[in-house]
Design an enzyme around this catalytic site. Structure first.
Site, PDB file in Angstrom:
ATOM      1  N   GLU A 129       5.208   0.448  -5.887  1.00  0.00           N
ATOM      2  CA  GLU A 129       4.513  -0.845  -5.924  1.00  0.00           C
ATOM      3  C   GLU A 129       4.403  -1.531  -4.560  1.00  0.00           C
ATOM      4  OE1 GLU A 129       3.081  -2.594  -8.871  1.00  0.00           O
ATOM      5  OE2 GLU A 129       2.211  -3.359  -7.031  1.00  0.00           O
ATOM      6  N   LYS A 205      -3.427   2.909   2.384  1.00  0.00           N
ATOM      7  CA  LYS A 205      -3.385   2.136   1.136  1.00  0.00           C
ATOM      8  C   LYS A 205      -4.600   2.432   0.271  1.00  0.00           C
ATOM      9  CE  LYS A 205      -0.652  -1.396   3.427  1.00  0.00           C
ATOM     10  NZ  LYS A 205      -0.724  -2.565   4.323  1.00  0.00           N
TER      11      LYS A 205
END
Ligand SMILES: NC(=O)c1ccc[n+]([C@@H]2O[C@H](COP(=O)([O-])OP(=O)(O)OC[C@H]3O[C@@H](n4cnc5c(N)ncnc54)[C@H](OP(=O)(O)O)[C@@H]3O)[C@@H](O)[C@H]2O)c1
Length: 431
Positions: A129, A205
């Protein structure tokens, strides 16, 4: 009360934040999940320097094997960063039957295929996360909150350093170098900020967001990546006059059965929510078919934010272990409507273009003539100064054009003797 034992490798900024939360909120967390998350060992290269948090010295070790090979440890938290030996440590821990929590986007972007497959083979899980947007719960939202949705696009401002630099340039009319120096002075940029400024961190990302939204684990080579180091204050200001902000945008967009994955400076209309994301903040704008368009916003880095996300993963894994569940990290479903990745040459976009051209009659007609030959039409154009016989900026917005046509046209124009320096072209996203 039952307990879950964890071992942490990497007792740095985020690692210390995790230990702090687990110590200070021990009772709070165990009241919530009914299990005690127990820190069994902490490994770091440096175990002698004083840290800001209190810790039982007996927990500290320099030897990662003390964690990886301890049969009582259920979860290994990797917060050391980098590719090697983080990859080896995670692989060994999975082989020993441990679940993993990591915040290491660079590692997952580069080695995710191997590590996730290994986790699946072992019936274990890797949670990550904190690797995108730090404390913003974007991964959990995509995997769980939006589980029934299909996605058409995801746009992200994913790098706080770049966003800080662009925001400073826009708000205070400072140069790229001045803004970057300030980011360093404020602690928002590394000594060597290449990964951030050149868009590489954003691309890492984007690999993860593309995987979660479209079920495709693209490689870094698949992502067209361009950073912000060529953005000048002049371009920031001209874009502003035309109603746009420049942002380093990470884009994964599905169109006509093809997927575009790219990171580059982008003009965004100043009426769009993403244009207002400033400083070190991150935002992710997701278009889904059931829940509609959603924006996730928050600080994209920082000890407590990233540690908050790591602890959330620890709680999820603890709950999984408690329930005897194995939820594969590979539980994304590939979007079969995507037939191929679209190369950057083939994308179509509107563009902002700046030429430095001689201030003399007929120049605009010459430029427009070349553009027309490549089927490119001008939407708006302005000459920004008047300096007879010198070079002046000509700024234009063009209608949708194919990237390869635009590049070919600019090559011709840049070779004209009326042009002083290479032209600047920045893609526009209407979002
Ligand atoms: N900082 C953030 O806001 C943030 C946000 C999201 C995600 N992340 C990710 O979180 C991870 C950790 O970041 P961080 O900011 O906490 O980095 P950091 O402060 O540099 O911490 C890493 C720690 O791991 C230690 N270490 C490095 N190699 C090691 C090895 N082989 N064995 C044992 N210890 C080792 C380092 O020691 P030395 O210093 O001696 O090398 C350092 O103490 C990275 O993957 C980063 O991308 C960070």
């Amino acid at each position: 009360m039952k307990k879950i034992n964890i071992g942490l490798i990497g007792f740095g900024n985020v690692g210390s934040g995790v230990i702090k939360i687990l110590n200070e909120r021990k009772a709070f967390l165990s009241a919530k999940i009914g299990i005690d998350i127990n820190i069994k060992k902490i490994c770091d290269k440096d175990i002698s320097s004083k840290r800001k948090i209190k810790i039982d010295k007996a927990l500290l070790t320099r030897d990662p094997k003390a964690i990886i090979e301890d049969p009582q440890i259920d979860i290994v938290v990797e917060l050391m960063g980098g590719i090697h030996p983080a990859k080896e440590y995670i692989s060994q821990a999975l082989a020993k039957g441990k679940n993993i929590v990591t915040a290491n986007k660079a590692l997952l972007a580069q080695e995710g295929r191997v590590l996730l497959a290994l986790a699946r083979d072992r019936g274990k899980n890797i949670y990550f996360e904190a690797s995108v947007g730090a404390g913003i719960p974007i991964i959990k939202s995509l995997r769980e909150g939006l589980v029934a949705n299909k996605f058409s696009s995801v746009f992200g401002i994913l790098n706080g350093t770049s966003n800080y630099v662009l925001s400073q340039m826009s708000s205070f009319s400072c140069s790229f170098n001045e803004a970057l120096q300030e980011a360093k002075a404020e602690g928002f940029a590394e000594k060597d900020p290449t990964l951030d400024i050149e868009g590489i961190d954003s691309a890492h990302k984007l690999v993860l967001l593309t995987y979660l939204c479209f079920g495709k684990l693209v490689s870094m080579d698949d992502i067209f990546t361009e950073g912000i180091s060529r953005i000048s204050l002049a371009d920031v200001n001209y874009a502003k006059e035309m109603g746009f902000e420049i942002k380093l945008l990470s884009i994964a967009k599905k169109e006509s059965g093809e997927l575009e994955v790219r990171v580059h400076p982008t003009l965004i209309p100043d009426t769009h929510l993403l244009s207002t994301v400033s400083g070190i903040f991150n935002a992710i704008y997701v278009s889904s078919d059931l829940a509609g368009d959603l924006v996730f916003y928050g600080p994209g880095a920082g000890q407590s934010c990233a540690a908050s996300a790591v602890v959330s993963d620890l709680v999820d894994l603890t709950n999984d272990i408690k329930a005897g569940l194995f939820r594969s990290t590979l539980d994304t479903v590939e979007d079969k409507s995507i037939k191929k990745l679209r190369k950057i040459d083939e994308i179509e976009s509107r563009y902002y273009i700046r030429f430095m051209a001689k201030d003399q009659p007929g120049i605009l007609a010459k430029i427009a003539g070349v553009l027309a030959k490549f089927k490119i039409s001008i939407a708006t154009v302005a000459q920004k100064e008047r300096k007879k016989a010198q070079f002046v900026p000509i700024v234009m917005i063009i209608h949708e054009a194919k990237e390869k046509n635009l590049r070919a046209a600019l090559k011709v124009i840049d070779n004209l003797n009326i042009i002083d320096e290479n032209s600047v072209a920045i893609r526009i996203e209407e979002l």
